[in-house]
Design a protein around this motif. Structure first.
Motif, PDB file in Angstrom:
ATOM      1  N   ALA A   1     -86.794  53.841 -24.504  1.00 12.52           N
ATOM      2  CA  ALA A   1     -87.973  54.515 -25.031  1.00 12.52           C
ATOM      3  C   ALA A   1     -88.723  55.190 -23.892  1.00 12.52           C
ATOM      4  O   ALA A   1     -88.821  54.650 -22.791  1.00 12.52           O
ATOM      5  N   ASN A   2     -89.231  56.379 -24.148  1.00 14.58           N
ATOM      6  CA  ASN A   2     -89.989  57.106 -23.135  1.00 14.58           C
ATOM      7  C   ASN A   2     -91.406  56.562 -23.016  1.00 14.58           C
ATOM      8  O   ASN A   2     -91.965  56.044 -23.989  1.00 14.58           O
ATOM      9  N   PRO A   3     -92.007  56.680 -21.827  1.00 12.86           N
ATOM     10  CA  PRO A   3     -93.427  56.339 -21.705  1.00 12.86           C
ATOM     11  C   PRO A   3     -94.247  57.176 -22.680  1.00 12.86           C
ATOM     12  O   PRO A   3     -94.007  58.377 -22.847  1.00 12.86           O
ATOM     13  N   THR A   4     -95.213  56.548 -23.349  1.00 10.63           N
ATOM     14  CA  THR A   4     -96.018  57.231 -24.354  1.00 10.63           C
ATOM     15  C   THR A   4     -97.456  57.329 -23.910  1.00 10.63           C
ATOM     16  O   THR A   4     -97.904  56.581 -23.031  1.00 10.63           O
TER      17      THR A   4
ATOM     18  N   GLN B   1    -101.652  55.989 -20.863  1.00  7.93           N
ATOM     19  CA  GLN B   1    -102.946  56.678 -20.776  1.00  7.93           C
ATOM     20  C   GLN B   1    -102.805  58.066 -20.165  1.00  7.93           C
ATOM     21  O   GLN B   1    -103.628  58.511 -19.392  1.00  7.93           O
ATOM     22  N   ARG B   2    -101.712  58.751 -20.503  1.00  7.02           N
ATOM     23  CA  ARG B   2    -101.461  60.104 -20.037  1.00  7.02           C
ATOM     24  C   ARG B   2    -100.428  60.711 -20.972  1.00  7.02           C
ATOM     25  O   ARG B   2     -99.854  60.004 -21.807  1.00  7.02           O
ATOM     26  N   PRO B   3    -100.181  62.014 -20.881  1.00  6.08           N
ATOM     27  CA  PRO B   3     -99.168  62.600 -21.769  1.00  6.08           C
ATOM     28  C   PRO B   3     -97.822  61.907 -21.607  1.00  6.08           C
ATOM     29  O   PRO B   3     -97.499  61.381 -20.542  1.00  6.08           O
TER      30      PRO B   3
ATOM     31  N   ILE C   1     -90.473  68.557 -20.500  1.00  6.94           N
ATOM     32  CA  ILE C   1     -90.799  67.464 -19.580  1.00  6.94           C
ATOM     33  C   ILE C   1     -92.240  67.648 -19.124  1.00  6.94           C
ATOM     34  O   ILE C   1     -92.570  68.642 -18.460  1.00  6.94           O
ATOM     35  N   ALA C   2     -93.102  66.696 -19.478  1.00  6.83           N
ATOM     36  CA  ALA C   2     -94.511  66.775 -19.106  1.00  6.83           C
ATOM     37  C   ALA C   2     -94.830  65.930 -17.884  1.00  6.83           C
ATOM     38  O   ALA C   2     -95.806  66.185 -17.189  1.00  6.83           O
ATOM     39  N   ASP C   3     -94.005  64.910 -17.630  1.00  4.90           N
ATOM     40  CA  ASP C   3     -94.225  64.022 -16.480  1.00  4.90           C
ATOM     41  C   ASP C   3     -92.890  63.855 -15.757  1.00  4.90           C
ATOM     42  O   ASP C   3     -92.134  62.921 -16.039  1.00  4.90           O
ATOM     43  N   PRO C   4     -92.557  64.755 -14.826  1.00  5.13           N
ATOM     44  CA  PRO C   4     -91.256  64.690 -14.150  1.00  5.13           C
ATOM     45  C   PRO C   4     -91.017  63.375 -13.428  1.00  5.13           C
ATOM     46  O   PRO C   4     -89.897  62.845 -13.447  1.00  5.13           O
ATOM     47  N   GLU C   5     -92.043  62.826 -12.794  1.00  4.70           N
ATOM     48  CA  GLU C   5     -91.855  61.586 -12.045  1.00  4.70           C
ATOM     49  C   GLU C   5     -91.493  60.434 -12.970  1.00  4.70           C
ATOM     50  O   GLU C   5     -90.610  59.623 -12.679  1.00  4.70           O
TER      51      GLU C   5
END
Length: 267
Positions: free
Chosen positions: A48-51, A56-58, A66-70
């Motif tokens: 599951a991807n971080p939500t 507490q972020r996109p 991809i909104a959070d490459p790291e």
């Protein structure tokens, strides 16, 4: 025995030449809810991807971008670490992308793929095309809908290529918990089918594809009620492959495997 006498004399066996690592084909499907990786001889791993609620972020992937490459690099590295057999260097990699992906989004995807996998060759494939391959769709014109967490795509394939496609930034998670969470998705698929049918080019292929019914893939295809409502509202028969949520990553992997084999056949 001769072998025993050599060992007893303290003489080492001749070193065997090291075998080069077996090349690997890899398929990747980055969804808004889950990331999936298929590798030849290793199967599929997913997480599951971080939500936004958890971090507490996109989310790591938002509307197919991809909104959070790291966060995505960390997630993919963890999936690779969990593979039962490590991937060799220089893999052939095929990554899924939604139809209509712009140059900036593709560049972000390329950067993450190159950093994590360091492939010898990287190719992109439209998610709907990958899903058709992974679902084992028969040759000929094909109407396909991919319903994900935050993106819904409808396309017509002819000769294995996308000849008409539409997407809508709405998916299963947009109305989760509502009184009728599937209604917006069914409406989107029905509307997108209408847009595709009105496409001014490739009319014969589109008409033939619609007559053949709709192949429904993605997370939405795991909901029998959603499939039945889509058939009713869109006025087309709907069929679903086995494990429809894995069709895209399987298809990307098979495309990578075909490219790997073509490369091995070259003199």
């Amino acid at each position: 025995m001769l072998t025993e006498s050599i060992e007893h004399a303290g003489m080492a066996r001749p070193a065997q030449p090291a075998m080069p690592p077996e090349p690997a084909a890899v398929g990747v499907d980055l969804g808004s809810a889950h990331t999936r990786v298929w590798a030849s001889g290793r199967g599929t791993v997913h997480a599951a991807n971080p939500t936004p609620a958890a971090a507490q972020r996109p989310g790591a992937v938002v509307r197919g971008r991809i909104a959070d490459p790291e966060a995505m690099r960390t997630l993919l590295s963890g999936l690779l670490y969990g593979q039962r057999r490590p991937l060799p260097p220089g893999v052939v990699l095929v990554a899924c992308r939604p139809v209509g992906t712009d140059a900036r989004a593709e560049m972000a995807l390329r950067d993450v793929m190159m950093t994590v996998f360091e492939p010898a060759r990287l190719m992109f494939i439209d998610t709907v095309r990958a899903a058709a391959i992974g679902a084992g769709a028969a040759p000929g014109p094909l109407l396909i809908a991919d319903v994900g967490a935050h993106v819904t795509e409808v396309a017509v394939l002819s000769g294995g290529l996308v000849v008409a496609a539409q997407r809508r930034n709405v998916g299963l998670h947009d109305h989760a918990g509502g009184l009728d969470a599937d209604a917006a998705v069914v409406a989107a698929v029905t509307d997108l089918i209408g847009h595709v049918r009105r496409h001014s080019r490739h009319r014969q292929a589109i008409a033939a594809a619609v007559r053949g019914g709709l192949l429904l893939v993605g997370g939405g295809a795991t909901r029998p009620r959603l499939a039945a409502r889509t058939a009713c509202d869109a006025g087309v028969p709907v069929r679903r492959p086995a494990a429809p949520h894995l069709a895209a990553v399987r298809g990307a992997g098979l495309a990578a495997l075909a490219a790997l084999r073509r490369g091995a056949m070259r003199p």
